[in-house]
Design a protein around this motif. Structure first.
Motif, PDB file in Angstrom:
ATOM      1  N   ALA A  13       0.829  -1.203   0.000  1.00  0.00           N
ATOM      2  CA  ALA A  13       0.000   0.000   0.000  1.00  0.00           C
ATOM      3  C   ALA A  13       0.866   1.258   0.000  1.00  0.00           C
ATOM      4  CB  ALA A  13      -0.929  -0.009   1.207  1.00  0.00           C
ATOM      5  N   ARG A  14       1.916   1.240   0.798  1.00  0.00           N
ATOM      6  CA  ARG A  14       2.829   2.388   0.842  1.00  0.00           C
ATOM      7  C   ARG A  14       3.520   2.576  -0.503  1.00  0.00           C
ATOM      8  NH1 ARG A  14       5.791   0.841   4.772  1.00  0.00           N
ATOM      9  NH2 ARG A  14       4.962   2.161   6.443  1.00  0.00           N
ATOM     10  N   ALA A  15       3.962   1.475  -1.120  1.00  0.00           N
ATOM     11  CA  ALA A  15       4.707   1.565  -2.371  1.00  0.00           C
ATOM     12  C   ALA A  15       3.871   2.129  -3.510  1.00  0.00           C
ATOM     13  CB  ALA A  15       5.240   0.183  -2.746  1.00  0.00           C
ATOM     14  N   ARG A  16       2.574   1.911  -3.495  1.00  0.00           N
ATOM     15  CA  ARG A  16       1.738   2.437  -4.569  1.00  0.00           C
ATOM     16  C   ARG A  16       1.225   3.847  -4.284  1.00  0.00           C
ATOM     17  NH1 ARG A  16      -3.712  -1.386  -3.947  1.00  0.00           N
ATOM     18  NH2 ARG A  16      -4.644  -0.223  -2.192  1.00  0.00           N
ATOM     19  N   GLY A  17       1.617   4.400  -3.119  1.00  0.00           N
ATOM     20  CA  GLY A  17       1.311   5.788  -2.829  1.00  0.00           C
ATOM     21  C   GLY A  17       0.165   6.044  -1.879  1.00  0.00           C
ATOM     22  N   ASP A  18      -0.371   4.996  -1.240  1.00  0.00           N
ATOM     23  CA  ASP A  18      -1.454   5.215  -0.277  1.00  0.00           C
ATOM     24  C   ASP A  18      -0.927   5.958   0.951  1.00  0.00           C
ATOM     25  OD1 ASP A  18      -3.281   3.876  -1.875  1.00  0.00           O
ATOM     26  OD2 ASP A  18      -2.943   1.941  -0.902  1.00  0.00           O
ATOM     27  N   ALA A  19      -1.753   6.868   1.461  1.00  0.00           N
ATOM     28  CA  ALA A  19      -1.356   7.651   2.632  1.00  0.00           C
ATOM     29  C   ALA A  19      -1.667   6.933   3.929  1.00  0.00           C
ATOM     30  CB  ALA A  19      -2.060   9.007   2.614  1.00  0.00           C
ATOM     31  N   GLN A  20      -2.576   5.976   3.875  1.00  0.00           N
ATOM     32  CA  GLN A  20      -2.941   5.241   5.075  1.00  0.00           C
ATOM     33  C   GLN A  20      -3.463   3.856   4.698  1.00  0.00           C
ATOM     34  OE1 GLN A  20      -6.022   7.488   7.005  1.00  0.00           O
ATOM     35  NE2 GLN A  20      -7.525   7.120   5.385  1.00  0.00           N
ATOM     36  N   ALA A  21      -3.430   2.971   5.676  1.00  0.00           N
ATOM     37  CA  ALA A  21      -3.989   1.637   5.511  1.00  0.00           C
ATOM     38  C   ALA A  21      -5.087   1.452   6.548  1.00  0.00           C
ATOM     39  CB  ALA A  21      -2.918   0.567   5.693  1.00  0.00           C
ATOM     40  N   THR A  22      -6.191   0.840   6.138  1.00  0.00           N
ATOM     41  CA  THR A  22      -7.292   0.574   7.054  1.00  0.00           C
ATOM     42  C   THR A  22      -7.662  -0.897   6.975  1.00  0.00           C
ATOM     43  OG1 THR A  22      -9.043   1.048   5.464  1.00  0.00           O
ATOM     44  CG2 THR A  22      -8.205   2.908   6.759  1.00  0.00           C
ATOM     45  N   LEU A  23      -8.377  -1.359   7.985  1.00  0.00           N
ATOM     46  CA  LEU A  23      -8.881  -2.728   7.992  1.00  0.00           C
ATOM     47  C   LEU A  23     -10.021  -2.843   8.979  1.00  0.00           C
ATOM     48  CD1 LEU A  23      -7.531  -3.959  10.812  1.00  0.00           C
ATOM     49  CD2 LEU A  23      -5.533  -4.184   9.350  1.00  0.00           C
ATOM     50  N   HIS A  24     -10.847  -3.838   8.778  1.00  0.00           N
ATOM     51  CA  HIS A  24     -11.928  -4.159   9.701  1.00  0.00           C
ATOM     52  C   HIS A  24     -11.448  -5.329  10.550  1.00  0.00           C
ATOM     53  CE1 HIS A  24     -15.205  -2.324   6.846  1.00  0.00           C
ATOM     54  NE2 HIS A  24     -14.273  -1.461   7.215  1.00  0.00           N
ATOM     55  N   ALA A  25     -11.022  -5.034  11.758  1.00  0.00           N
ATOM     56  CA  ALA A  25     -10.404  -6.054  12.612  1.00  0.00           C
ATOM     57  C   ALA A  25     -11.451  -6.751  13.476  1.00  0.00           C
ATOM     58  CB  ALA A  25      -9.355  -5.418  13.509  1.00  0.00           C
ATOM     59  N   GLN A  26     -11.373  -8.069  13.558  1.00  0.00           N
ATOM     60  CA  GLN A  26     -12.155  -8.765  14.562  1.00  0.00           C
ATOM     61  C   GLN A  26     -11.651  -8.337  15.931  1.00  0.00           C
ATOM     62  OE1 GLN A  26     -12.462 -12.996  14.023  1.00  0.00           O
ATOM     63  NE2 GLN A  26     -12.954 -12.832  11.831  1.00  0.00           N
ATOM     64  N   ARG A  27     -12.579  -8.123  16.862  1.00  0.00           N
ATOM     65  CA  ARG A  27     -12.169  -7.613  18.169  1.00  0.00           C
ATOM     66  C   ARG A  27     -11.169  -8.546  18.849  1.00  0.00           C
ATOM     67  NH1 ARG A  27     -15.023  -3.690  20.710  1.00  0.00           N
ATOM     68  NH2 ARG A  27     -13.028  -3.447  21.785  1.00  0.00           N
ATOM     69  N   SER A  28     -11.268  -9.834  18.610  1.00  0.00           N
ATOM     70  CA  SER A  28     -10.338 -10.789  19.212  1.00  0.00           C
ATOM     71  C   SER A  28      -8.921 -10.616  18.688  1.00  0.00           C
ATOM     72  CB  SER A  28     -10.812 -12.223  18.939  1.00  0.00           C
ATOM     73  OG  SER A  28     -10.884 -12.471  17.543  1.00  0.00           O
ATOM     74  N   ALA A  29      -8.769  -9.950  17.519  1.00  0.00           N
ATOM     75  CA  ALA A  29      -7.445  -9.738  16.924  1.00  0.00           C
ATOM     76  C   ALA A  29      -6.980  -8.295  17.062  1.00  0.00           C
ATOM     77  CB  ALA A  29      -7.470 -10.132  15.448  1.00  0.00           C
ATOM     78  N   GLU A  30      -7.694  -7.490  17.815  1.00  0.00           N
ATOM     79  CA  GLU A  30      -7.342  -6.070  17.939  1.00  0.00           C
ATOM     80  C   GLU A  30      -5.923  -5.880  18.460  1.00  0.00           C
ATOM     81  OE1 GLU A  30      -8.879  -2.061  20.329  1.00  0.00           O
ATOM     82  OE2 GLU A  30     -10.238  -3.771  20.073  1.00  0.00           O
ATOM     83  N   GLY A  31      -5.526  -6.672  19.432  1.00  0.00           N
ATOM     84  CA  GLY A  31      -4.174  -6.549  19.977  1.00  0.00           C
ATOM     85  C   GLY A  31      -3.105  -6.836  18.934  1.00  0.00           C
ATOM     86  N   PHE A  32      -3.361  -7.814  18.075  1.00  0.00           N
ATOM     87  CA  PHE A  32      -2.430  -8.145  16.994  1.00  0.00           C
ATOM     88  C   PHE A  32      -2.206  -6.927  16.105  1.00  0.00           C
ATOM     89  CE2 PHE A  32      -2.273  -9.417  12.468  1.00  0.00           C
ATOM     90  CZ  PHE A  32      -1.044 -10.051  12.425  1.00  0.00           C
ATOM     91  N   TYR A  33      -3.272  -6.252  15.720  1.00  0.00           N
ATOM     92  CA  TYR A  33      -3.142  -5.099  14.825  1.00  0.00           C
ATOM     93  C   TYR A  33      -2.561  -3.883  15.554  1.00  0.00           C
ATOM     94  CZ  TYR A  33      -5.806  -7.857  11.513  1.00  0.00           C
ATOM     95  OH  TYR A  33      -6.217  -8.848  10.656  1.00  0.00           O
ATOM     96  N   ARG A  34      -2.847  -3.731  16.824  1.00  0.00           N
ATOM     97  CA  ARG A  34      -2.232  -2.646  17.596  1.00  0.00           C
ATOM     98  C   ARG A  34      -0.711  -2.794  17.607  1.00  0.00           C
ATOM     99  NH1 ARG A  34      -5.009   0.741  21.094  1.00  0.00           N
ATOM    100  NH2 ARG A  34      -7.244   0.352  21.357  1.00  0.00           N
ATOM    101  N   ARG A  35      -0.248  -4.025  17.739  1.00  0.00           N
ATOM    102  CA  ARG A  35       1.201  -4.248  17.749  1.00  0.00           C
ATOM    103  C   ARG A  35       1.829  -3.929  16.396  1.00  0.00           C
ATOM    104  NH1 ARG A  35      -0.705  -8.497  20.961  1.00  0.00           N
ATOM    105  NH2 ARG A  35      -0.642 -10.014  19.229  1.00  0.00           N
ATOM    106  N   ALA A  36       1.016  -3.854  15.356  1.00  0.00           N
ATOM    107  CA  ALA A  36       1.500  -3.476  14.026  1.00  0.00           C
ATOM    108  C   ALA A  36       1.223  -2.004  13.736  1.00  0.00           C
ATOM    109  CB  ALA A  36       0.847  -4.353  12.961  1.00  0.00           C
ATOM    110  N   SER A  37       0.960  -1.213  14.791  1.00  0.00           N
ATOM    111  CA  SER A  37       0.790   0.246  14.713  1.00  0.00           C
ATOM    112  C   SER A  37      -0.546   0.686  14.134  1.00  0.00           C
ATOM    113  CB  SER A  37       1.938   0.889  13.912  1.00  0.00           C
ATOM    114  OG  SER A  37       3.181   0.616  14.526  1.00  0.00           O
ATOM    115  N   PHE A  38      -1.549  -0.188  14.116  1.00  0.00           N
ATOM    116  CA  PHE A  38      -2.904   0.217  13.757  1.00  0.00           C
ATOM    117  C   PHE A  38      -3.625   0.705  15.009  1.00  0.00           C
ATOM    118  CE2 PHE A  38      -1.853  -2.267  10.076  1.00  0.00           C
ATOM    119  CZ  PHE A  38      -2.640  -1.773   9.045  1.00  0.00           C
ATOM    120  N   GLU A  39      -4.477   1.721  14.833  1.00  0.00           N
ATOM    121  CA  GLU A  39      -5.233   2.285  15.947  1.00  0.00           C
ATOM    122  C   GLU A  39      -6.729   2.251  15.627  1.00  0.00           C
ATOM    123  OE1 GLU A  39      -4.158   3.138  18.849  1.00  0.00           O
ATOM    124  OE2 GLU A  39      -2.013   2.824  18.381  1.00  0.00           O
TER     125      GLU A  39
END
Length: 293
Positions: free
Chosen positions: A247-273
């Protein structure tokens, strides 16, 4: 049996906490439980090799059977101790594999265990030569090598491998309707699949085409799935990082996702808020998460 080992000898560890049911009248771990701890660490070893055990052994055309176990006790573990159980392969013969297991409390070695396994035909339990693919996996792991290969590409290239993995995780495990799992977006997405050294897909995810709004471009990541038998390693994070970088390489300014609540900690550790509040998607609690690129 006399075995000398140190914590740094091991690449694979399984952490556990001593439970009340595992201590004896002396309030120390009842000695047979150490072999159960070794079995748990052996399971973790296969997971560290990125090999779903049942499917992997089926692919290899055999199974692994314990022939001999030796235990040497140095000190006792007690209730509520946190133990790190290390496992490593120390040598392989034609049909045999010898593993050393160390039970540590911090850096202190409590128990040394030696396990002799034999690769055999599961129908007759007669020994077979250790397959070259399995030998190579173990040697690569013990030498510090990478256990998965990540590939990115379109649905025509990777869909055949990504689809069964997603169906297993989302449809069979989580009960998502099949019609919701495979959609029209797959054909336009960039897909990532992590393969183990047997060529089996163990993790996958996708990056949708850029979405434009509010003066910036957004890359949406989805369908993140990891084979349940090898979760807790780095394979999901490897897929996620690859999609973020794409996503960064093609010029996107941000990345988003719909996280399952059980995986929220996983995505937080990857700098998603988190952005906004929780909601349901396919009957599962989700939350939108975002990361600036």
């Amino acid at each position: 049996m006399t075995m000398t080992m140190q914590r740094q000898d091991f690449r694979c560890f399984h952490r556990l906490r001593v439970r009340w049911a595992e201590v004896d009248i002396q309030k120390i771990v009842f000695n047979p439980h150490y072999l159960a701890y070794a079995d748990c660490a052996m399971t973790e070893y296969w997971r560290a090799l990125a090999m779903p055990y049942v499917a992997g052994m089926h692919t290899l055309g055999g199974d692994v059977y314990l022939k001999k176990a030796g235990v040497e006790y140095h000190a006792s573990a007690r209730l509520d101790d946190v133990l790190d159980v290390g496992m490593r392969c120390v040598r392989m013969g034609d049909s045999s594999m010898v593993f050393a297991c160390g039970v540590f409390a911090g850096d202190r070695l409590l128990v040394s265990i030696e396990l002799l396994y034999v690769f055999a035909d599961p129908a007759t339990q007669t020994k077979r030569t250790v397959p070259p693919a399995l030998r190579s996996m173990i040697e690569t792991f013990e030498a510090g090598g990478e256990m998965v290969e990540l590939r990115t590409g379109d649905w025509a290239t990777l869909g055949r491998d990504a689809s069964p993995l997603r169906m297993a995780v989302f449809v069979e495990e989580q009960g998502v309707p099949p019609a919701l799992e495979l959609d029209e977006h797959d054909a336009a997405c960039l897909h990532a699949v992590a393969y183990n050294r047997l060529g089996m897909p163990v993790a996958t995810g996708r990056l949708l085409p850029s979405e434009h709004g509010e003066g910036q471009s957004t890359g949406r990541i989805g369908r993140m799935a990891v084979d349940r038998a090898v979760r807790g390693q780095r394979w999901g994070r490897m897929v996620l990082d690859a999609l973020v970088e794409a996503a960064r390489a093609r010029g996107d300014a941000q990345a988003t996702l719909h996280a399952q609540r059980s995986a929220e900690g996983f995505y937080r550790r990857a700098s998603f808020e988190p952005v906004g509040g929780p909601y349901e998607e396919a009957g599962i609690a989700h939350i939108t998460m975002r990361r600036a690129l």
